[in-house]
Scaffold this motif. Structure first.
Motif, short mmCIF file in Angstrom:
data_model
loop_
_atom_site.label_atom_id
_atom_site.label_comp_id
_atom_site.label_asym_id
_atom_site.label_seq_id
_atom_site.Cartn_x
_atom_site.Cartn_y
_atom_site.Cartn_z
N LEU B 90 0.86 -1.19 0.00
CA LEU B 90 0.00 0.00 0.00
C LEU B 90 0.89 1.24 0.00
N LEU B 91 0.60 2.18 -0.90
CA LEU B 91 1.46 3.37 -1.05
C LEU B 91 0.61 4.63 -1.09
N LYS B 92 1.00 5.65 -0.35
CA LYS B 92 0.31 6.94 -0.45
C LYS B 92 0.84 7.67 -1.68
N ILE B 93 -0.10 8.17 -2.51
CA ILE B 93 0.28 8.79 -3.78
C ILE B 93 0.23 10.31 -3.66
N ASP B 94 1.30 10.96 -4.04
CA ASP B 94 1.33 12.42 -4.08
C ASP B 94 1.74 12.83 -5.50
N HIS B 95 0.77 13.29 -6.29
CA HIS B 95 1.06 13.64 -7.68
C HIS B 95 1.63 15.05 -7.80
N CYS B 96 2.61 15.19 -8.71
CA CYS B 96 3.17 16.50 -9.01
C CYS B 96 2.90 16.86 -10.48
N LEU B 97 2.83 18.17 -10.74
CA LEU B 97 2.78 18.65 -12.12
C LEU B 97 4.21 19.05 -12.49
N LEU B 98 4.80 18.28 -13.42
CA LEU B 98 6.19 18.49 -13.80
C LEU B 98 6.27 19.19 -15.15
N VAL B 99 7.20 20.14 -15.28
CA VAL B 99 7.39 20.85 -16.56
C VAL B 99 8.89 21.02 -16.81
N ARG B 100 9.23 21.45 -18.04
CA ARG B 100 10.60 21.89 -18.29
C ARG B 100 10.85 23.15 -17.49
N LYS B 101 12.07 23.30 -17.00
CA LYS B 101 12.38 24.42 -16.12
C LYS B 101 11.94 25.76 -16.72
N GLY B 102 11.22 26.56 -15.94
CA GLY B 102 10.83 27.90 -16.38
C GLY B 102 9.44 28.00 -16.99
N VAL B 103 8.83 26.86 -17.32
CA VAL B 103 7.49 26.90 -17.94
C VAL B 103 6.45 27.26 -16.88
N LYS B 104 5.54 28.18 -17.24
CA LYS B 104 4.51 28.61 -16.29
C LYS B 104 3.19 27.91 -16.55
N LEU B 105 2.33 27.91 -15.54
CA LEU B 105 1.06 27.18 -15.61
C LEU B 105 0.23 27.60 -16.82
N ASP B 106 0.16 28.93 -17.07
CA ASP B 106 -0.72 29.39 -18.16
C ASP B 106 -0.12 29.15 -19.55
N GLU B 107 1.08 28.59 -19.61
CA GLU B 107 1.67 28.27 -20.93
C GLU B 107 1.39 26.82 -21.34
N ILE B 108 0.86 26.04 -20.41
CA ILE B 108 0.71 24.59 -20.66
C ILE B 108 -0.48 24.32 -21.59
N ARG B 109 -0.21 23.58 -22.68
CA ARG B 109 -1.25 23.26 -23.66
C ARG B 109 -1.60 21.77 -23.65
N LYS B 110 -0.70 20.94 -23.11
CA LYS B 110 -0.92 19.48 -23.12
C LYS B 110 -0.42 18.89 -21.81
N VAL B 111 -1.21 17.95 -21.25
CA VAL B 111 -0.79 17.26 -20.03
C VAL B 111 -0.75 15.77 -20.31
#
Lengths: 302, 302
Positions: B90-111
């Motif tokens: 059993l494992l507790k899951i902690d998801h992260c949103l990973l990007v290339r260094k410097g990319v901002k949230l409002d620039e993301i077009r695909k996940v």
């Protein structure tokens, strides 16, 4: 505008998982033909949330014979007022690979479709398009329409009817689903249990209930009872048992969706009296489960 | 090379749903630490098919507390020789949103991510990235690695460890899963029922069986019995019931995966004797189901 149309011509409104050309559209039309106005919705959740006195009915996919239960429909039915299932439609599914006119199989780099259709065609995709990216879309028809906004090296998996709905597209391959016998079952959902059905249909003698999974009994406590005891106390014929995580915050707490049917009386009868009598039988079964300490809701009778 | 290494240093080989940095890798390491060689596989099906005398164990995700059962694992367990479940993690899951260094949230077009992770973060995605395209990948870590080959306006949902495994990436948001309590349960699968476990572990007192859904009984025939009768005749505590379409060609024929546990004896004991005694108990339960006319296989005891 649509509602006043609906009032003036005597037709009722049926919401369905759109856009036009989805298998759900086909299923809804199979059941209601020209007696209904059809209202396309973008997601299964949208079909449920659009149910109201002026949109009394909706049609959503429930289960595919190859790929299993439709998770979005299960999830919608976990809510507190999900509508009330009043019927089902069975449809044979024949998937096509649709492309822009002239595109060849070895040019395809991306395949778009609803995740159910992608799953149903995974054998074809692994054999013929092993390098293609798979992209989920909200419906099979949305994938077809998206072909027009994408580079030519894309394909969609959808119903044949989409080739006629959207210009410039053609069917490249037909019947690409893995199993030769591929059926989908759809639910006809009414706004509430009290909704008067505008369209008389023979009684199927089926029902859907939702049972909250009891905590495991321990040696020291006698209640709540196990899920098997609760199923047993229904004293109805169980056609399927589906499990989903509940919407509670407790990890690994489940709800079960249980299909039941009435084998004593033959299906195919019609009329409100028969429906009321079968409804009472289901309500009595639910009451037995409650007396065992179970948490149960009747989600549909048809 | 890996196998001779394995022989020379006394470590055994554990296949897992790779690449390095997946939650499955984390779960496998939690169980076997430095006692094992870890062999990354691209899909859950590959983990099952790589099981052999020289790769005696595998680790696969089985169920998430928010998103439900892992369909690929269910599907693999429908086969004729799927391996034998000998443990769970059993494992507790902690998801992260990973990007290339410097990319901002409002620039993301695909996940990109594994479909389970996309499902677990759907609330975050709908709120913060409603217009982003979602793309399924074979694993959370594969999505992280794919960031390097994609335009910068992409993000991956994965474990935090991926930010250290792949250069040039950074964590933009942490803990983006919908429910605050998000756990995943993993199965430890052995090559066969006879595989000697290289690593002693306390007995959990659990087991997994697969029961073929009987055809619905009709008034005229007394066998086969209903699924509820078969579950009842196990006379064991049922922890969950999962349904999948069977691999037969008959539409809407199902198999049920049933988790059972032993509440009479407390878990936490160890040793082969205790395992054998619990195994016998499960075998006797399966025999009772067969005597009722049911089709049952024992898929795991741990």
């Amino acid at each position: 505008m649509e509602l006043s149309d609906s009032e003036s011509d005597g037709r009722f409104t049926v919401a369905f998982l759109g856009p036009l050309g989805t298998y759900t559209h086909e299923a809804a039309y199979k059941r209601f033909a020209d007696h209904a106005h059809y209202l396309e919705r973008k997601t299964i959740a949208d079909v449920f949330s659009s149910l109201s006195p002026s949109v009394p009915l909706g049609v959503v996919p429930q289960e595919n014979s190859t790929f299993g239960s439709v998770i979005e429909t299960c999830n919608a039915l976990r809510g507190s007022h999900p509508g009330f299932v009043r019927g089902e439609v069975l449809l044979k599914i024949d998937h096509c690979l649709l492309v822009r006119k002239g595109v060849k199989l070895d040019e395809i780099r991306k395949v778009m479709s609803h995740e159910q259709a992608l799953g149903q065609c995974q054998e074809f995709l692994a054999t013929h398009l092993p390098l293609a990216t798979l992209e989920k879309s909200t419906s099979t028809a949305a994938a077809a329409r998206a072909l027009l906004d994408n580079p030519p090296e894309c394909a969609a998996i959808c119903s044949q009817i989409c080739a006629t709905l959207f210009q410039g597209l053609e069917v490249l391959r037909q019947g690409i689903q893995g199993e030769t016998m591929n059926f989908t079952r759809f639910y006809v959902v009414a706004h509430s249990r009290e909704t008067v059905m505008p369209f008389r249909h023979p009684l199927d003698g089926k029902a859907l209930v939702r049972i909250s999974a009891p905590k495991l009994p321990s040696k020291s406590s006698s209640t709540p009872r196990s899920i098997v005891q609760l199923l047993d106390s229904l004293r109805l014929d169980v056609t399927f048992i589906d499990r989903r995580p509940s919407v509670s915050l407790e990890p690994f707490h489940d709800v079960y969706f249980v299909g039941v049917c009435n084998l004593v009386d033959e299906p195919g009868r019609s009329g409100e009296d028969l429906w009321s009598s079968w409804t009472s039988e289901v309500d009595e079964a639910a009451e037995r489960v409650r007396q065992m300490g179970g948490d149960i809701d009747v989600l549909g009778v048809w």
